[in-house]
Write a protein that holds these residues in place. Structure first.
Motif, PDB file in Angstrom:
ATOM      1  N   PRO A 181      13.049  12.934   8.967  1.00 28.08           N
ATOM      2  CA  PRO A 181      12.716  13.637   7.720  1.00 28.08           C
ATOM      3  C   PRO A 181      13.969  13.985   6.925  1.00 28.08           C
ATOM      4  O   PRO A 181      14.987  14.383   7.495  1.00 28.08           O
ATOM      5  CB  PRO A 181      11.986  14.895   8.206  1.00 28.08           C
ATOM      6  N   ALA A 182      13.873  13.844   5.592  1.00 28.58           N
ATOM      7  CA  ALA A 182      15.044  14.045   4.745  1.00 28.58           C
ATOM      8  C   ALA A 182      15.393  15.511   4.560  1.00 28.58           C
ATOM      9  O   ALA A 182      16.540  15.844   4.268  1.00 28.58           O
ATOM     10  CB  ALA A 182      14.816  13.392   3.375  1.00 28.58           C
TER      11      ALA A 182
ATOM     12  N   ILE B 257      11.009   8.872   0.334  1.00 25.71           N
ATOM     13  CA  ILE B 257      10.216   7.643   0.289  1.00 25.71           C
ATOM     14  C   ILE B 257      10.615   6.808   1.502  1.00 25.71           C
ATOM     15  O   ILE B 257      11.804   6.611   1.772  1.00 25.71           O
ATOM     16  CB  ILE B 257      10.468   6.835  -0.993  1.00 25.71           C
ATOM     17  N   GLY B 258       9.623   6.310   2.235  1.00 22.38           N
ATOM     18  CA  GLY B 258       9.949   5.467   3.377  1.00 22.38           C
ATOM     19  C   GLY B 258       8.704   5.086   4.160  1.00 22.38           C
ATOM     20  O   GLY B 258       7.590   5.509   3.852  1.00 22.38           O
TER      21      GLY B 258
ATOM     22  N   PHE C 116       0.867  -1.177   0.000  1.00 25.60           N
ATOM     23  CA  PHE C 116       0.000   0.000   0.000  1.00 25.60           C
ATOM     24  C   PHE C 116       0.907   1.231   0.000  1.00 25.60           C
ATOM     25  O   PHE C 116       1.553   1.546   0.990  1.00 25.60           O
ATOM     26  CB  PHE C 116      -0.893   0.006   1.246  1.00 25.60           C
ATOM     27  N   ILE C 117       0.941   1.921  -1.140  1.00 27.53           N
ATOM     28  CA  ILE C 117       1.783   3.105  -1.314  1.00 27.53           C
ATOM     29  C   ILE C 117       0.899   4.349  -1.294  1.00 27.53           C
ATOM     30  O   ILE C 117      -0.117   4.404  -1.994  1.00 27.53           O
ATOM     31  CB  ILE C 117       2.543   3.057  -2.655  1.00 27.53           C
ATOM     32  N   VAL C 118       1.272   5.343  -0.511  1.00 31.35           N
ATOM     33  CA  VAL C 118       0.531   6.605  -0.464  1.00 31.35           C
ATOM     34  C   VAL C 118       1.418   7.733  -0.974  1.00 31.35           C
ATOM     35  O   VAL C 118       2.531   7.934  -0.481  1.00 31.35           O
ATOM     36  CB  VAL C 118       0.040   6.928   0.959  1.00 31.35           C
TER      37      VAL C 118
ATOM     38  N   ALA D 208      -0.458   3.922   4.933  1.00 33.12           N
ATOM     39  CA  ALA D 208       0.637   3.512   4.056  1.00 33.12           C
ATOM     40  C   ALA D 208       1.542   2.446   4.654  1.00 33.12           C
ATOM     41  O   ALA D 208       1.866   2.475   5.842  1.00 33.12           O
ATOM     42  CB  ALA D 208       1.483   4.733   3.684  1.00 33.12           C
ATOM     43  N   ASP D 209       1.971   1.515   3.790  1.00 31.73           N
ATOM     44  CA  ASP D 209       3.154   0.711   4.088  1.00 31.73           C
ATOM     45  C   ASP D 209       4.385   1.592   3.876  1.00 31.73           C
ATOM     46  O   ASP D 209       5.321   1.560   4.666  1.00 31.73           O
ATOM     47  CB  ASP D 209       3.229  -0.512   3.168  1.00 31.73           C
TER      48      ASP D 209
END
Length: 369
Positions: free
Chosen positions: A226-227, A216-217, A32-34, A202-203
């Motif tokens: 956070p990046a 992405i993570g 499950f991608i959000v 989300a996964d």
């Protein structure tokens, strides 16, 4: 269920306006991608390119190993659930759910079995003879999902499906979508501007801004690590508090306070001595003790938590989240600090100034690990 590979996807509209830049993502079987981000960040455009509703300017889309980059939507074996339900008002709920199978001229008994199975999953069996106008918003959204389920697609795509629902109904529908994913073990891509939906569903999250993927993570990774400054302030509610200052002699120093660095922070920030940086601290990591004086401007009691809004030095607005019921009043002065294990440091964002003298960010400040 298949893997989905998106490689170097670009979208450029007529006139040279680019909406998506070099989008790369491998989606695992049943994941499950959000996609989350503010309006105009490119998330819906990306989803529509996967669906075939927007042409892909550059890059490649592979579904189950098959190159689908130039295939029409009907040949991609994808089902999409839209924000506005897109139901046929003159048809019953049963007919709406069966419509795509009827177009394929599938066996009527097979259609019936698929519709009834989907209606069972979504608790719609008692609604099948009704028309869409007789249903609530939540029920209509379930019908839209049911119409996708009966097709048994390789990939489910959701484009802000809960945006038209009120807050209470959005919460219940989120839970239903989570249960649906578990029951079907289906590969899903879901677009939203609501970070609560992203964190709970989300996964993995794809956080986007300005047409670029920012990070992405897993949800916890974006929240705790956070990046860059965009992800830090977009993910989390209320947003992370941010302070601009510089590193001087083992301290973060700004106009409002000095913050002593621990050994780990000193090591990570050694090369930034004398340079401007940003320190961030989430409201829940603001402590009730420290050397910073906060003047309370507002106190929001939320039951087990309180949100304290205040100013430091009469200018900088800060939000603190305390795990208790607080009785502070406007004008009260309290001492606060920042949990040294949960503070974040970032490089300064890169900016440009346009002809009108307006400053805009061209690259967000990267996290200093």
């Amino acid at each position: 269920m298949p893997d989905v590979k998106i490689e170097h996807l670009d979208k450029v509209y007529d006139g040279g306006v680019q909406a998506v830049y070099d989008f790369n993502l491998d989606i695992k079987d049943g994941e499950f991608i959000v996609l989350v981000g503010p309006s105009g960040c490119g998330k819906s455009t990306t989803l529509r390119m996967v669906a075939g509703l927007e042409d892909i300017t550059g890059g490649k889309l592979l579904i189950d190993g098959k190159d689908c980059t130039r295939l029409p939507p009907k040949d991609r074996d994808i089902a999409m659930v839209f924000q506005n339900y897109a139901l046929y008002g003159h048809m019953t709920i049963y007919e709406n759910m069966a419509f795509s199978l009827t177009l394929r001229k599938e066996d009527k008994q097979l259609i019936h079995r698929k519709v009834m199975a989907a209606a069972e999953i979504l608790d719609l069996k008692s609604q099948l003879n009704k028309k869409p106008k007789q249903l609530s918003g939540g029920q209509r959204q379930r019908v839209a999902m049911g119409r996708a389920i009966v097709r048994n697609p390789k990939v489910f795509l959701f484009d802000e499906p809960l945006s038209n629902l009120d807050a209470k109904l959005r919460g219940s529908m989120r839970r239903e979508i989570m249960l649906l994913h578990k029951k079907l073990n289906a590969t899903m891509m879901y677009v939203t501007h609501d970070q609560t939906e992203a964190l709970t569903l989300a996964d993995r999250i794809v956080c986007m801004s300005m047409g670029h993927v920012q990070q992405i993570g897993k949800p916890i990774e974006l929240y705790e690590h956070p990046a860059n400054t965009f992800v830090a302030t977009f993910i989390g509610l209320p947003p992370m508090n941010m302070f601009e200052g510089k590193i001087e002699n083992g301290k973060f120093v700004c106009d409002l306070f000095e913050y002593p660095l621990n050994d780990e922070q000193k090591s990570a920030l050694a090369e930034y001595e004398g340079q401007p940086v940003i320190m961030g601290c989430r409201p829940e990591n603001v402590t009730r003790s420290g050397n910073v004086k906060l003047t309370v401007t507002n106190n929001e009691n939320l039951g087990m938590n309180s949100l304290i809004h205040g100013k430091i030095g009469g200018v900088k607005i800060v939000v603190a989240k305390f795990a208790e019921w607080c009785s502070f009043k406007e004008g009260d002065e309290i001492q606060i600090g920042f949990d040294e294990k949960m503070t974040h440091f970032f490089e300064m964002p890169k900016t440009t100034v346009n002809e009108k003298g307006e400053q805009t960010v061209t690259e967000y400040g990267k996290a200093i690990r």
